[in-house]
Write an enzyme that holds these catalytic residues in place. Structure first.
Site, short mmCIF file in Angstrom:
data_model
loop_
_atom_site.label_atom_id
_atom_site.label_comp_id
_atom_site.label_asym_id
_atom_site.label_seq_id
_atom_site.Cartn_x
_atom_site.Cartn_y
_atom_site.Cartn_z
N GLU A 1 -7.82 3.67 7.02
CA GLU A 1 -8.63 3.29 5.84
C GLU A 1 -8.69 1.77 5.69
O GLU A 1 -9.77 1.18 5.59
CB GLU A 1 -8.02 3.93 4.59
CG GLU A 1 -8.72 3.55 3.31
CD GLU A 1 -7.98 4.04 2.08
OE1 GLU A 1 -8.58 4.04 1.00
OE2 GLU A 1 -6.79 4.42 2.19
N HIS A 2 -7.53 1.14 5.62
CA HIS A 2 -7.45 -0.32 5.50
C HIS A 2 -6.84 -0.90 6.78
O HIS A 2 -5.84 -0.39 7.26
CB HIS A 2 -6.53 -0.73 4.33
CG HIS A 2 -6.90 -0.13 3.01
ND1 HIS A 2 -6.17 0.89 2.44
CD2 HIS A 2 -7.91 -0.41 2.16
CE1 HIS A 2 -6.72 1.21 1.28
NE2 HIS A 2 -7.78 0.44 1.08
N ASP B 1 -8.95 -3.97 -2.94
CA ASP B 1 -8.70 -2.90 -3.90
C ASP B 1 -9.13 -3.27 -5.31
O ASP B 1 -9.61 -2.42 -6.06
CB ASP B 1 -7.21 -2.55 -3.93
CG ASP B 1 -6.80 -1.60 -2.82
OD1 ASP B 1 -7.68 -1.06 -2.14
OD2 ASP B 1 -5.58 -1.41 -2.64
N HIS C 1 -46.90 27.95 13.23
CA HIS C 1 -46.89 26.49 13.22
C HIS C 1 -48.14 25.95 13.94
O HIS C 1 -48.80 25.01 13.49
CB HIS C 1 -45.65 25.94 13.92
CG HIS C 1 -44.39 26.00 13.11
ND1 HIS C 1 -43.82 27.18 12.72
CD2 HIS C 1 -43.59 25.01 12.64
CE1 HIS C 1 -42.72 26.93 12.04
NE2 HIS C 1 -42.55 25.61 11.97
N HIS D 1 1.43 3.36 -3.20
CA HIS D 1 0.42 4.26 -3.77
C HIS D 1 0.98 5.66 -3.96
O HIS D 1 0.68 6.32 -4.96
CB HIS D 1 -0.80 4.32 -2.87
CG HIS D 1 -1.88 3.37 -3.26
ND1 HIS D 1 -2.76 3.62 -4.28
CD2 HIS D 1 -2.24 2.17 -2.76
CE1 HIS D 1 -3.61 2.61 -4.40
NE2 HIS D 1 -3.31 1.71 -3.49
N GLN E 1 0.81 -1.21 0.00
CA GLN E 1 0.00 0.00 0.00
C GLN E 1 0.85 1.26 0.00
O GLN E 1 0.43 2.30 -0.53
CB GLN E 1 -0.93 -0.01 1.21
CG GLN E 1 -1.96 -1.13 1.18
CD GLN E 1 -2.85 -1.07 -0.05
OE1 GLN E 1 -3.53 -0.07 -0.29
NE2 GLN E 1 -2.86 -2.14 -0.83
#
Length: 442
Positions: A319-320, A353, A413, A254, A251
């Site tokens: 995230e992961h 992914d 109202h 990336h 990862q």
């Protein structure tokens, strides 16, 4: 007490980088709003060295991209898209319209209504990330969105054939070869050549994520999906150094700002993993990017036990989260803050992914504390309605409503309730707190 063998960038350093990104995006969005297509073209030339009369690809261009792929490529894309579509359909089927009589004569309900237009960003400047087309376009189409627009940057000076093919096979209605802030802004703000959408989705770099953040409110967004994050939770029973290092660097490649964190109860595994990371960084083809990410944002944390790992993992809100321990289900049962969990050594983040079927557009920068990842529900509005069937029900609810409005001081109202009590209940209730006018009496 946790032991930190390696720490990533400081909070101050991250904040400084965030400020620079925020200022840059703000200026560019203002320019695109003011000058539209002209600003988009200038930015595309400046950042991607890419220009053409129209950034929208024609049907012939799309087919030409598909034709460059061999049959196995097509079958592989079809397989991945089938998995994503199947899971998205299961998610959609879990969302039911409801209608129920909550009191005699009072009917409440909700309908799940798809948005009218979605803009899907597919990152592809460094790598042609065709998987992002599956995750966004297919999910939107399963939700029922009639107009799905996609943007992806050029790759090596032209539209990336695999991305274009994936976008088309997923069902995109408009495909543009356009990247970065300019793509997100063109879809979100709209220009003469690109009609605006109702929601922006898809991952991207820090600039893309910030552009979505600043456009939120004008349009919807899926979530803050910035640079990829990964957290490996491991012990000596469920994992070894080679597995842990591979999943961290898998990862980190990336981008240079992608955090990769090892959290373990074994100092021995931690030190062996750090050594294995160094070894793999000598041979990994993407080592230049992965090394920068690991050096700047990599962390190694040794916790006392599983409970402390859960506490630290929920603070990180990654995230992961790859869990390779003696009992991965312990973390499924106890963790609350994560984008997606990958339980056991047989699965991994790359499966998620690319192909397994769950969506890979996931929250970053601690957004997992309050949202999950992209799914069909992000493209759907849950809209309520009500129906009152009888005079008795209208008068009954009206009396309660009138008294509650009086507690708040909302005379107008209250009169909405009172007039119905008078008409449908036959009772001459006061008009906005005073005697009702003669013509209003029933």
């Amino acid at each position: 007490m946790a032991l930190y063998l390696k720490r990533g960038a400081t909070a101050d350093a991250k904040a400084g980088a965030d400020r620079q990104v925020r200022d840059t995006v703000e200026q560019i969005l203002a320019d695109i709003e003011a000058r539209g297509d002209d600003a988009v073209r200038e930015l595309s030339i400046r950042f991607d060295r890419w220009d053409r009369d129209s950034y929208r690809l024609t049907d012939d261009e799309i087919q030409a991209c598909i034709d460059t792929l061999n049959p196995q490529d097509i079958r592989d894309i079809e397989f991945a898209q089938t998995q994503v579509r199947n899971f998205a359909r299961i998610q959609r089927e879990s969302m039911k319209d409801v209608e129920v009589e909550t009191l005699p004569g009072v009917v409440l309900g909700h309908k799940h209504l798809p948005l009218n237009a979605a803009g899907c960003y597919v990152p592809g400047g460094k790598y042609p990330l065709l998987a992002s087309a599956h995750m966004s376009v297919i999910t939107a189409k399963v939700a029922g969105v009639p107009r799905v627009v996609t943007c992806a940057p050029p790759f090596q000076g032209k539209p990336a054939p695999v991305i274009v093919a994936a976008q088309a096979m997923a069902g995109a209605d408009e495909i543009y070869c356009l990247g970065g802030i300019q793509a997100v802004a063109a879809m979100g703000i709209g220009t003469r050549s690109i009609a605006p959408v109702d929601i922006l989705v898809g991952p991207g770099n820090a600039f893309v994520a910030e552009a979505k953040r600043q456009l939120f409110g004008r349009v919807g967004i899926d979530l803050f999906a910035g640079p990829t994050e990964t957290l490996v939770i491991a012990d000596e029973i469920g994992c070894d150094a080679e597995l842990a290092a591979t999943d961290l660097l898998g990862q980190a490649e990336h981008g240079p700002d992608s955090p990769a964190v090892l959290l373990t109860t074994s100092e021995k595994l931690a030190r062996e993993t750090m050594a294995e990371v160094d070894r793999l960084l000598e041979i990994l083809p993407t080592r230049d990017i992965a090394r920068r990410a690991w050096d700047a944002f990599g962390e190694v944390i040794v916790a006392e036990d599983d409970a402390e790992m859960v506490r630290i993992a929920d603070e990180i809100a990654s995230e992961h989260v790859q869990v390779m321990t003696a009992d991965p289900d312990y973390f499924l049962a106890h963790m609350t803050n994560y984008g997606a969990l990958f339980l056991g050594a047989r699965t991994n983040v790359s499966f998620g992914d690319k192909v397994i079927g769950t969506n890979h557009t996931l929250p970053t920068k601690k957004a997992a504390r309050y949202t999950g990842g992209l799914w069909v529900g992000k493209f759907i509005k849950t809209c309520t309605y009500q129906r009152v069937l009888t005079d008795e029900a209208s008068a009954l609810v009206g009396e309660y409503c009138s008294r509650l409005c009086a507690l708040e001081g909302f005379a107008g109202h209250g009169e909405q309730a009172n007039i119905r009590v008078r008409r449908y209940g036959g009772r001459n209730v006061p008009y906005a707190g005073v005697a009702a006018p003669a013509e209003a009496a029933v």
